[in-house]
Design a protein around this motif. Structure first.
Motif, PDB file in Angstrom:
ATOM      1  N   VAL A  32       0.872  -1.202  -0.242  1.00  0.00           N
ATOM      2  CA  VAL A  32      -0.019  -0.251  -0.129  1.00  0.00           C
ATOM      3  C   VAL A  32       1.051   0.834   0.014  1.00  0.00           C
ATOM      4  CG1 VAL A  32      -1.975   1.361   0.933  1.00  0.00           C
ATOM      5  CG2 VAL A  32      -1.975  -1.070   1.505  1.00  0.00           C
ATOM      6  N   MET A  33       0.660   1.932  -0.873  1.00  0.00           N
ATOM      7  CA  MET A  33       1.657   3.612  -0.802  1.00  0.00           C
ATOM      8  C   MET A  33       0.481   4.465  -0.672  1.00  0.00           C
ATOM      9  SD  MET A  33       4.308   2.581  -1.666  1.00  0.00           S
ATOM     10  CE  MET A  33       5.375   4.009  -1.923  1.00  0.00           C
ATOM     11  N   GLY A  34       1.153   5.179   0.115  1.00  0.00           N
ATOM     12  CA  GLY A  34       0.336   6.601   0.445  1.00  0.00           C
ATOM     13  C   GLY A  34       1.111   7.930   0.560  1.00  0.00           C
ATOM     14  N   TRP A  35       0.563   8.835   0.598  1.00  0.00           N
ATOM     15  CA  TRP A  35       0.771  10.572   1.429  1.00  0.00           C
ATOM     16  C   TRP A  35       0.547  10.904   2.371  1.00  0.00           C
ATOM     17  CZ3 TRP A  35       4.907  12.302  -2.526  1.00  0.00           C
ATOM     18  CH2 TRP A  35       4.642  11.878  -3.648  1.00  0.00           C
ATOM     19  N   LYS A  42       3.021  21.786  12.551  1.00  0.00           N
ATOM     20  CA  LYS A  42       1.741  21.057  12.665  1.00  0.00           C
ATOM     21  C   LYS A  42       1.676  20.087  12.913  1.00  0.00           C
ATOM     22  CE  LYS A  42      -1.780  24.124  10.397  1.00  0.00           C
ATOM     23  NZ  LYS A  42      -3.003  24.401   9.518  1.00  0.00           N
ATOM     24  N   GLU A  43       1.243  18.538  13.352  1.00  0.00           N
ATOM     25  CA  GLU A  43       1.426  17.390  13.066  1.00  0.00           C
ATOM     26  C   GLU A  43       1.326  16.920  11.589  1.00  0.00           C
ATOM     27  OE1 GLU A  43       0.100  16.195  17.359  1.00  0.00           O
ATOM     28  OE2 GLU A  43      -0.575  15.402  15.755  1.00  0.00           O
ATOM     29  N   ARG A  44       1.827  15.605  11.075  1.00  0.00           N
ATOM     30  CA  ARG A  44       1.984  14.788   9.833  1.00  0.00           C
ATOM     31  C   ARG A  44       0.542  14.592   9.624  1.00  0.00           C
ATOM     32  NH1 ARG A  44       4.914   9.853  10.408  1.00  0.00           N
ATOM     33  NH2 ARG A  44       3.062   9.047  11.121  1.00  0.00           N
ATOM     34  N   GLU A  45       0.096  15.125   9.037  1.00  0.00           N
ATOM     35  CA  GLU A  45      -0.815  14.170   8.071  1.00  0.00           C
ATOM     36  C   GLU A  45      -0.973  13.212   7.374  1.00  0.00           C
ATOM     37  OE1 GLU A  45      -3.641  17.146   7.647  1.00  0.00           O
ATOM     38  OE2 GLU A  45      -3.169  18.581   6.063  1.00  0.00           O
ATOM     39  N   PHE A  46      -2.206  12.090   6.888  1.00  0.00           N
ATOM     40  CA  PHE A  46      -2.907  11.522   6.416  1.00  0.00           C
ATOM     41  C   PHE A  46      -3.160  12.395   4.753  1.00  0.00           C
ATOM     42  CE2 PHE A  46      -4.073   8.068   3.780  1.00  0.00           C
ATOM     43  CZ  PHE A  46      -5.325   7.626   3.074  1.00  0.00           C
ATOM     44  N   VAL A  47      -3.080  12.177   3.446  1.00  0.00           N
ATOM     45  CA  VAL A  47      -3.083  12.698   2.631  1.00  0.00           C
ATOM     46  C   VAL A  47      -4.430  11.993   1.875  1.00  0.00           C
ATOM     47  CG1 VAL A  47      -2.797  13.936   0.357  1.00  0.00           C
ATOM     48  CG2 VAL A  47      -1.545  14.354   2.186  1.00  0.00           C
ATOM     49  N   ALA A  48      -3.222  10.469   1.942  1.00  0.00           N
ATOM     50  CA  ALA A  48      -4.082   9.740   0.195  1.00  0.00           C
ATOM     51  C   ALA A  48      -3.289   8.335   0.658  1.00  0.00           C
ATOM     52  CB  ALA A  48      -4.438   9.890  -0.975  1.00  0.00           C
ATOM     53  N   THR A  57      -8.825   3.206  -2.868  1.00  0.00           N
ATOM     54  CA  THR A  57      -7.529   4.072  -2.399  1.00  0.00           C
ATOM     55  C   THR A  57      -9.035   4.911  -1.373  1.00  0.00           C
ATOM     56  OG1 THR A  57      -9.098   5.579  -4.058  1.00  0.00           O
ATOM     57  CG2 THR A  57      -7.512   5.296  -4.943  1.00  0.00           C
ATOM     58  N   ALA A  58      -7.612   6.019  -0.787  1.00  0.00           N
ATOM     59  CA  ALA A  58      -8.407   6.564   0.184  1.00  0.00           C
ATOM     60  C   ALA A  58      -7.930   7.614   0.624  1.00  0.00           C
ATOM     61  CB  ALA A  58      -7.932   5.407   1.539  1.00  0.00           C
ATOM     62  N   PRO A 101      -3.630  -5.292   3.926  1.00  0.00           N
ATOM     63  CA  PRO A 101      -4.658  -4.317   2.834  1.00  0.00           C
ATOM     64  C   PRO A 101      -4.253  -2.905   3.340  1.00  0.00           C
ATOM     65  CG  PRO A 101      -5.447  -5.512   4.640  1.00  0.00           C
ATOM     66  CD  PRO A 101      -4.184  -5.785   4.905  1.00  0.00           C
ATOM     67  N   ILE A 102      -4.849  -2.025   2.531  1.00  0.00           N
ATOM     68  CA  ILE A 102      -5.342  -0.664   2.665  1.00  0.00           C
ATOM     69  C   ILE A 102      -6.540  -0.503   3.631  1.00  0.00           C
ATOM     70  CG2 ILE A 102      -7.388  -0.618   0.279  1.00  0.00           C
ATOM     71  CD1 ILE A 102      -5.702   2.504   0.052  1.00  0.00           C
ATOM     72  N   ARG A 103      -6.109   0.112   4.589  1.00  0.00           N
ATOM     73  CA  ARG A 103      -7.338   0.597   5.442  1.00  0.00           C
ATOM     74  C   ARG A 103      -8.226   2.070   5.460  1.00  0.00           C
ATOM     75  NH1 ARG A 103      -7.187  -4.147   9.059  1.00  0.00           N
ATOM     76  NH2 ARG A 103      -4.445  -4.221   9.070  1.00  0.00           N
ATOM     77  N   SER A 104      -8.691   2.616   6.414  1.00  0.00           N
ATOM     78  CA  SER A 104      -9.471   3.778   5.974  1.00  0.00           C
ATOM     79  C   SER A 104      -8.152   5.063   6.406  1.00  0.00           C
ATOM     80  CB  SER A 104     -10.399   3.610   6.943  1.00  0.00           C
ATOM     81  OG  SER A 104     -10.214   4.528   8.297  1.00  0.00           O
ATOM     82  N   SER A 105      -8.961   6.097   6.092  1.00  0.00           N
ATOM     83  CA  SER A 105      -8.108   7.005   6.111  1.00  0.00           C
ATOM     84  C   SER A 105      -7.586   7.651   7.998  1.00  0.00           C
ATOM     85  CB  SER A 105      -8.745   8.157   5.481  1.00  0.00           C
ATOM     86  OG  SER A 105      -9.880   8.468   5.961  1.00  0.00           O
ATOM     87  N   SER A 106      -8.979   7.225   8.414  1.00  0.00           N
ATOM     88  CA  SER A 106      -8.043   7.412  10.069  1.00  0.00           C
ATOM     89  C   SER A 106      -7.315   6.429  10.358  1.00  0.00           C
ATOM     90  CB  SER A 106     -10.017   6.896  10.646  1.00  0.00           C
ATOM     91  OG  SER A 106     -10.257   5.805  10.742  1.00  0.00           O
ATOM     92  N   TRP A 107      -7.359   4.583  10.078  1.00  0.00           N
ATOM     93  CA  TRP A 107      -6.656   4.535  10.483  1.00  0.00           C
ATOM     94  C   TRP A 107      -4.814   5.385  10.051  1.00  0.00           C
ATOM     95  CZ3 TRP A 107      -6.016  -1.222  11.870  1.00  0.00           C
ATOM     96  CH2 TRP A 107      -4.308  -1.952  12.168  1.00  0.00           C
TER      97      TRP A 107
END
Length: 125
Positions: A32-35, A42-48, A57-58, A101-107
């Motif tokens: 699974v790849m992410g950005w 600010k704290e690091r945050e999930f993008v995609a 995708t998430a 596997p790919i998870r939800s954005s909150s994960w």
């Protein structure tokens, strides 16, 4: 897996930019790849995120409808197409990889297993 992000720069609000992340090492298509991004103070945050097969995708709510993640497993590369950029999108953007596997954005608030160096995106108003 080693990751190298590129494509950042200085753009104006409303412009588009595409980030790339080249991966090397183990079988790219497994991961699974992410950005993620981190703005000053600010704290690091999930993008995609995108699954290994690109079938799922998430996205963070803040970028839905504006950003699009994709991957080319033949090139070991993941992309982040960013449209309608806003000043609040200004941050250092990081490419990351994780086990399936790919998870939800909150994960992904907990991050991913592997990280690359970031690329700066600055959006002027």
């Amino acid at each position: 897996v080693q990751l190298q992000a590129s494509g950042g720069g200085l753009v104006q609000a409303g412009d588009s930019l595409r980030l790339s992340c080249a991966a090397s090492g183990r079988i790219f298509s497994v991961y699974v790849m992410g950005w993620f991004r981190q703005a000053p103070g600010k704290e690091r945050e999930f993008v995609a995120a995108i699954s290994g097969s690109a079938s799922a995708t998430a996205y963070a709510d803040s970028v839905k409808g504006r950003f699009s993640i994709s991957r080319d497993n033949a090139r070991n590369t993941v992309y982040l197409q960013m449209n309608s950029l806003k000043p609040e999108d200004t941050a250092v953007y990081y490419c990351a990889a994780d086990s399936p596997p790919i998870r939800s954005s909150s994960w992904y608030s907990r991050g991913m297993n592997y990280w690359g160096k970031g690329t700066q995106v600055t959006v002027s108003s």
